[in-house]
Design a protein around this motif. Sequence first.
Motif, PDB file in Angstrom:
ATOM      1  N   MET A   1     -25.048   4.745   2.559  1.00  0.00           N
ATOM      2  CA  MET A   1     -25.858   4.301   3.693  1.00  0.00           C
ATOM      3  C   MET A   1     -25.932   2.777   3.729  1.00  0.00           C
ATOM      4  SD  MET A   1     -29.057   6.956   3.694  1.00  0.00           S
ATOM      5  CE  MET A   1     -29.733   6.171   5.143  1.00  0.00           C
ATOM      6  N   ARG A   2     -26.097   2.244   4.936  1.00  0.00           N
ATOM      7  CA  ARG A   2     -26.217   0.814   5.081  1.00  0.00           C
ATOM      8  C   ARG A   2     -27.562   0.346   4.552  1.00  0.00           C
ATOM      9  NH1 ARG A   2     -24.095   0.145  11.327  1.00  0.00           N
ATOM     10  NH2 ARG A   2     -22.008   1.027  11.019  1.00  0.00           N
ATOM     11  N   VAL A   3     -27.597  -0.933   4.203  1.00  0.00           N
ATOM     12  CA  VAL A   3     -28.829  -1.495   3.646  1.00  0.00           C
ATOM     13  C   VAL A   3     -29.935  -1.505   4.696  1.00  0.00           C
ATOM     14  CG1 VAL A   3     -29.848  -3.541   2.614  1.00  0.00           C
ATOM     15  CG2 VAL A   3     -27.510  -2.876   2.009  1.00  0.00           C
ATOM     16  N   ASN A   4     -29.579  -1.834   5.950  1.00  0.00           N
ATOM     17  CA  ASN A   4     -30.615  -1.896   6.987  1.00  0.00           C
ATOM     18  C   ASN A   4     -31.196  -0.513   7.269  1.00  0.00           C
ATOM     19  OD1 ASN A   4     -28.246  -0.980   8.079  1.00  0.00           O
ATOM     20  ND2 ASN A   4     -28.436  -2.087  10.002  1.00  0.00           N
ATOM     21  N   ARG A   5     -30.397   0.535   7.090  1.00  0.00           N
ATOM     22  CA  ARG A   5     -30.924   1.890   7.267  1.00  0.00           C
ATOM     23  C   ARG A   5     -31.936   2.227   6.179  1.00  0.00           C
ATOM     24  NH1 ARG A   5     -25.795   5.760   9.019  1.00  0.00           N
ATOM     25  NH2 ARG A   5     -25.261   4.638  10.943  1.00  0.00           N
ATOM     26  N   ILE A   6     -31.616   1.847   4.962  1.00  0.00           N
ATOM     27  CA  ILE A   6     -32.536   2.118   3.853  1.00  0.00           C
ATOM     28  C   ILE A   6     -33.820   1.319   4.016  1.00  0.00           C
ATOM     29  CG2 ILE A   6     -32.826   1.975   1.353  1.00  0.00           C
ATOM     30  CD1 ILE A   6     -29.826   2.370   1.068  1.00  0.00           C
ATOM     31  N   LEU A   7     -33.680   0.044   4.410  1.00  0.00           N
ATOM     32  CA  LEU A   7     -34.857  -0.800   4.566  1.00  0.00           C
ATOM     33  C   LEU A   7     -35.777  -0.311   5.677  1.00  0.00           C
ATOM     34  CD1 LEU A   7     -33.280  -4.353   4.154  1.00  0.00           C
ATOM     35  CD2 LEU A   7     -34.575  -3.032   2.472  1.00  0.00           C
ATOM     36  N   LEU A   8     -35.222   0.358   6.674  1.00  0.00           N
ATOM     37  CA  LEU A   8     -36.049   0.908   7.741  1.00  0.00           C
ATOM     38  C   LEU A   8     -36.574   2.286   7.402  1.00  0.00           C
ATOM     39  CD1 LEU A   8     -37.159   0.804  10.665  1.00  0.00           C
ATOM     40  CD2 LEU A   8     -34.999   1.856  11.384  1.00  0.00           C
ATOM     41  N   SER A   9     -35.727   3.140   6.852  1.00  0.00           N
ATOM     42  CA  SER A   9     -36.107   4.533   6.611  1.00  0.00           C
ATOM     43  C   SER A   9     -37.183   4.654   5.540  1.00  0.00           C
ATOM     44  CB  SER A   9     -34.876   5.345   6.200  1.00  0.00           C
ATOM     45  OG  SER A   9     -33.871   5.276   7.184  1.00  0.00           O
ATOM     46  N   ALA A  10     -37.076   3.876   4.475  1.00  0.00           N
ATOM     47  CA  ALA A  10     -38.032   3.999   3.377  1.00  0.00           C
ATOM     48  C   ALA A  10     -39.472   3.714   3.814  1.00  0.00           C
ATOM     49  CB  ALA A  10     -37.623   3.083   2.226  1.00  0.00           C
ATOM     50  N   MET A  46     -31.202  11.786  14.413  1.00  0.00           N
ATOM     51  CA  MET A  46     -30.570  11.786  15.734  1.00  0.00           C
ATOM     52  C   MET A  46     -29.973  10.434  16.096  1.00  0.00           C
ATOM     53  SD  MET A  46     -32.805  14.332  18.194  1.00  0.00           S
ATOM     54  CE  MET A  46     -34.444  13.762  17.718  1.00  0.00           C
ATOM     55  N   VAL A  47     -30.172   9.442  15.245  1.00  0.00           N
ATOM     56  CA  VAL A  47     -29.533   8.139  15.425  1.00  0.00           C
ATOM     57  C   VAL A  47     -28.456   7.907  14.367  1.00  0.00           C
ATOM     58  CG1 VAL A  47     -29.896   5.644  15.485  1.00  0.00           C
ATOM     59  CG2 VAL A  47     -31.577   7.160  16.518  1.00  0.00           C
ATOM     60  N   TYR A  48     -28.740   8.299  13.120  1.00  0.00           N
ATOM     61  CA  TYR A  48     -27.825   8.020  12.013  1.00  0.00           C
ATOM     62  C   TYR A  48     -26.765   9.094  11.812  1.00  0.00           C
ATOM     63  CZ  TYR A  48     -31.212   4.429  10.703  1.00  0.00           C
ATOM     64  OH  TYR A  48     -32.032   3.339  10.700  1.00  0.00           O
ATOM     65  N   GLY A  49     -26.926  10.266  12.420  1.00  0.00           N
ATOM     66  CA  GLY A  49     -25.923  11.308  12.264  1.00  0.00           C
ATOM     67  C   GLY A  49     -26.262  12.284  11.153  1.00  0.00           C
ATOM     68  N   HIS A  50     -25.356  13.250  10.937  1.00  0.00           N
ATOM     69  CA  HIS A  50     -25.649  14.351  10.017  1.00  0.00           C
ATOM     70  C   HIS A  50     -25.670  13.908   8.550  1.00  0.00           C
ATOM     71  CE1 HIS A  50     -21.273  14.144  10.492  1.00  0.00           C
ATOM     72  NE2 HIS A  50     -21.168  14.677   9.291  1.00  0.00           N
ATOM     73  N   VAL A  51     -24.782  12.976   8.175  1.00  0.00           N
ATOM     74  CA  VAL A  51     -24.772  12.519   6.785  1.00  0.00           C
ATOM     75  C   VAL A  51     -26.038  11.725   6.471  1.00  0.00           C
ATOM     76  CG1 VAL A  51     -23.553  11.147   5.069  1.00  0.00           C
ATOM     77  CG2 VAL A  51     -22.258  12.511   6.715  1.00  0.00           C
ATOM     78  N   GLY A  52     -26.346  10.755   7.317  1.00  0.00           N
ATOM     79  CA  GLY A  52     -27.564   9.985   7.127  1.00  0.00           C
ATOM     80  C   GLY A  52     -28.807  10.853   7.220  1.00  0.00           C
ATOM     81  N   GLY A  53     -28.791  11.820   8.148  1.00  0.00           N
ATOM     82  CA  GLY A  53     -29.934  12.716   8.280  1.00  0.00           C
ATOM     83  C   GLY A  53     -30.154  13.573   7.045  1.00  0.00           C
ATOM     84  N   ALA A 165     -32.286  -1.382  14.466  1.00  0.00           N
ATOM     85  CA  ALA A 165     -31.741  -1.725  13.154  1.00  0.00           C
ATOM     86  C   ALA A 165     -30.221  -1.600  13.123  1.00  0.00           C
ATOM     87  CB  ALA A 165     -32.364  -0.841  12.077  1.00  0.00           C
ATOM     88  N   GLU A 166     -29.688  -0.660  13.900  1.00  0.00           N
ATOM     89  CA  GLU A 166     -28.236  -0.487  13.938  1.00  0.00           C
ATOM     90  C   GLU A 166     -27.569  -1.656  14.652  1.00  0.00           C
ATOM     91  OE1 GLU A 166     -26.071   2.657  12.830  1.00  0.00           O
ATOM     92  OE2 GLU A 166     -27.583   1.764  11.559  1.00  0.00           O
ATOM     93  N   ASN A 167     -28.193  -2.160  15.724  1.00  0.00           N
ATOM     94  CA  ASN A 167     -27.635  -3.284  16.480  1.00  0.00           C
ATOM     95  C   ASN A 167     -28.033  -4.587  15.809  1.00  0.00           C
ATOM     96  OD1 ASN A 167     -26.656  -1.440  18.345  1.00  0.00           O
ATOM     97  ND2 ASN A 167     -28.524  -1.531  19.571  1.00  0.00           N
ATOM     98  N   ASP A 168     -27.384  -4.874  14.691  1.00  0.00           N
ATOM     99  CA  ASP A 168     -27.679  -6.073  13.898  1.00  0.00           C
ATOM    100  C   ASP A 168     -27.130  -7.306  14.605  1.00  0.00           C
ATOM    101  OD1 ASP A 168     -28.295  -7.880  11.985  1.00  0.00           O
ATOM    102  OD2 ASP A 168     -26.984  -7.075  10.430  1.00  0.00           O
ATOM    103  N   PRO A 169     -27.992  -8.254  14.999  1.00  0.00           N
ATOM    104  CA  PRO A 169     -27.482  -9.443  15.681  1.00  0.00           C
ATOM    105  C   PRO A 169     -26.477 -10.231  14.847  1.00  0.00           C
ATOM    106  CG  PRO A 169     -29.876  -9.306  15.873  1.00  0.00           C
ATOM    107  CD  PRO A 169     -29.440  -8.269  14.857  1.00  0.00           C
ATOM    108  N   LEU A 170     -26.700 -10.289  13.532  1.00  0.00           N
ATOM    109  CA  LEU A 170     -25.763 -11.022  12.679  1.00  0.00           C
ATOM    110  C   LEU A 170     -24.405 -10.358  12.680  1.00  0.00           C
ATOM    111  CD1 LEU A 170     -28.061 -11.868   9.643  1.00  0.00           C
ATOM    112  CD2 LEU A 170     -27.420 -13.352  11.541  1.00  0.00           C
TER     113      LEU A 170
END
Length: 223
Positions: A1-10, A46-53, A165-170
Amino acid sequence: MRVNRILLSAPLIVVALVVQVSVLARLHLPGAVPDLLLLTVLGLAMVYGHVGGALIGFGAGLLADLAPPADHAAGRYALVLCVIGYLAGLIKPENGQIKSATGPMLVVVGAAIGSTLLYAGVGALVGDTAARHVGLTGLLFTAALYDLLLAPFIVPAVMFLARRAENDPLGETGSAGKSSDISSGWLSSGTGLRIGGQRGGLKMKVTKARVARAGRIKGVKRL
């Protein structure tokens, strides 16, 4: 998983669990307890998909299994939310945005009923028959009703944060920079010959003009 996903999900999972245990569980509503943790997992899946879910569901369920006042075997709810997160992630749209609210509401009802049945089924396998004494039919109805009432306030907000979080400006800036570099390189490689040819042509014309001028000057001196 991406770092931004973990930082948001936790943080979302922790907040949902704390509110569910400290507030919703103490309301003593008839039947089931509103499952805020389930709704959070559904929104992220429903945003991250089946693996992330599946990964988020497993982590959220394991945290709920270990958090007091848990009175069941550890890993039981982790299995339930892992399966629910995986199935909910399968309906993820390509652009991560859902235009109609009908689909998510049906997902919430199916997840509420499915998680209750799966939780009771796993409990029956390990010898926990509490669902029989409470009444499985009443649990199914109240679980679907409570989650459906909370879903319009929780699921869209979670999905919005997940998409942001998925649309990272950087990342977008880096991608734009790469594409501009590639386009610049393509333009330079595509037009370098022409520019070089034009410069070479200009140089040759200037040289010929100088030679002709020098010849004319020498001719004048000869005269």
